[in-house]
Design a protein around this motif. Sequence first.
Motif, PDB file in Angstrom:
ATOM      1  N   SER A  71       0.817  -1.221   0.000  1.00 37.62           N
ATOM      2  CA  SER A  71       0.000   0.000   0.000  1.00 37.62           C
ATOM      3  C   SER A  71       0.847   1.267   0.000  1.00 37.62           C
ATOM      4  O   SER A  71       0.329   2.362  -0.224  1.00 37.62           O
ATOM      5  N   GLY A  98      -2.258  -2.135   5.891  1.00 38.89           N
ATOM      6  CA  GLY A  98      -3.196  -1.029   5.789  1.00 38.89           C
ATOM      7  C   GLY A  98      -2.603   0.359   5.905  1.00 38.89           C
ATOM      8  O   GLY A  98      -3.282   1.351   5.632  1.00 38.89           O
ATOM      9  N   PHE A 101      -2.943   2.966   3.075  1.00 36.25           N
ATOM     10  CA  PHE A 101      -4.301   3.364   2.684  1.00 36.25           C
ATOM     11  C   PHE A 101      -4.815   4.546   3.507  1.00 36.25           C
ATOM     12  O   PHE A 101      -5.714   5.260   3.075  1.00 36.25           O
ATOM     13  N   TYR A 108     -10.557   5.174  -2.008  1.00 34.64           N
ATOM     14  CA  TYR A 108      -9.454   4.532  -2.733  1.00 34.64           C
ATOM     15  C   TYR A 108      -9.605   3.017  -2.747  1.00 34.64           C
ATOM     16  O   TYR A 108      -9.402   2.369  -3.786  1.00 34.64           O
ATOM     17  N   ILE A 109      -9.951   2.430  -1.605  1.00 39.20           N
ATOM     18  CA  ILE A 109     -10.097   0.979  -1.542  1.00 39.20           C
ATOM     19  C   ILE A 109     -11.245   0.521  -2.432  1.00 39.20           C
ATOM     20  O   ILE A 109     -11.139  -0.496  -3.141  1.00 39.20           O
ATOM     21  N   SER A 110     -12.351   1.249  -2.433  1.00 39.54           N
ATOM     22  CA  SER A 110     -13.465   0.906  -3.327  1.00 39.54           C
ATOM     23  C   SER A 110     -13.012   0.934  -4.778  1.00 39.54           C
ATOM     24  O   SER A 110     -13.338   0.031  -5.567  1.00 39.54           O
ATOM     25  N   LEU A 120      -8.837  -8.076  -0.638  1.00 37.51           N
ATOM     26  CA  LEU A 120      -7.950  -7.223   0.137  1.00 37.51           C
ATOM     27  C   LEU A 120      -7.796  -7.882   1.498  1.00 37.51           C
ATOM     28  O   LEU A 120      -8.753  -7.952   2.278  1.00 37.51           O
ATOM     29  N   ILE A 134      -9.355   1.425   9.293  1.00 38.26           N
ATOM     30  CA  ILE A 134      -9.868   1.115   7.951  1.00 38.26           C
ATOM     31  C   ILE A 134     -11.192   0.382   8.053  1.00 38.26           C
ATOM     32  O   ILE A 134     -12.143   0.673   7.323  1.00 38.26           O
ATOM     33  N   VAL A 171     -13.194  -8.180   1.645  1.00 35.07           N
ATOM     34  CA  VAL A 171     -12.098  -7.737   2.498  1.00 35.07           C
ATOM     35  C   VAL A 171     -11.961  -8.739   3.634  1.00 35.07           C
ATOM     36  O   VAL A 171     -12.953  -9.124   4.257  1.00 35.07           O
TER      37      VAL A 171
END
Length: 332
Positions: A71, A98, A101, A108-110, A120, A134, A171
Amino acid sequence: MYKQEPPFAIQVELVEGCNLFCDFCGLQGIREGANKNLKFMEQGVADALAQQIKDVHWNSRIEFAMHGEPSLHPDLLTIVCLFRKHLPDNQLMITSNGGGFLNRPLTYISTIMENAVDILALDQYDGIKFVPKIREALREMKPDFKYPIYEYPAEPKGNPHRRVKRREKFVSIIQDISKAAKGTHSLINNHAGCGSPKNDTMQGKRCAKPFRELSVRWDGSIAICCNDWRGLYHCGNIVKDNFVDKIWQNDRFMAARRRLLLGLRDFGPCHGCDAKSYRTGLLPDKFGKETMDPLTPERTALENAAIDAAVSGPPLAPIVLRPWEVIQVDHT
């Protein structure tokens, strides 16, 4: 002539180096501390690797992980999307603590999952607040964040190493691996002596890693497996050798497989490594139907020469001696 089947998984090291510096981690055997002189895989190397995997039609799971924190890569989204472009049907997975992020937008993760990544996997370490933050942020984003969040191993569906159907995404919040009693992350090995002292507990036991897993470092170099943190056993480089299957089938890999099929952990980084493998009775292939070429005096000599060549030369990463190694050196 025997040919090794494609690897079940390919580890891709987007970053060498990490924002954490855990006691059990082999990173301490190649680095002086956290966030120091990070090495990033360039887009050209990533593109070459993805294209080569595509050209040989491997359906291996691609896991962005290995000797660093993915990340932290400044071009993470671009690179994983590049892999998805070349490999539309391969399972893509990021294993992360993590940390990288948290400095990016919540969406961003989406975005990264919508466009590229299937799984993830977030390693949660007690006392480190990255993953809890997160988790909370993603849950507050629902229903806009549409992917399930599992606690693993409490929820078996959260097993990050299970093969999923294409378009199945989730996730996985993974329990602190230093405390887990079950699950695919519950066994911590000595990382070939970089994480903890070498020992002989697995001598005589087969290792499946070079049969089932290919580990590609940030610059395209390939050592025998992910546990060879220092890169003591050189198998090739996907940029210089220009074909990943050529490396996977080369004499250095084959010679190591022969030794490990016989349970001989007596060479290079394998000497004293206590990594445990499962279903080793089926080796060298996943069904246990294949056999390697018969040993002859000539073949034995060639394989010994291949191993000697693989362990010659400088390591792929700088060696930082661990306390038990310093003691050993002082007494010799």
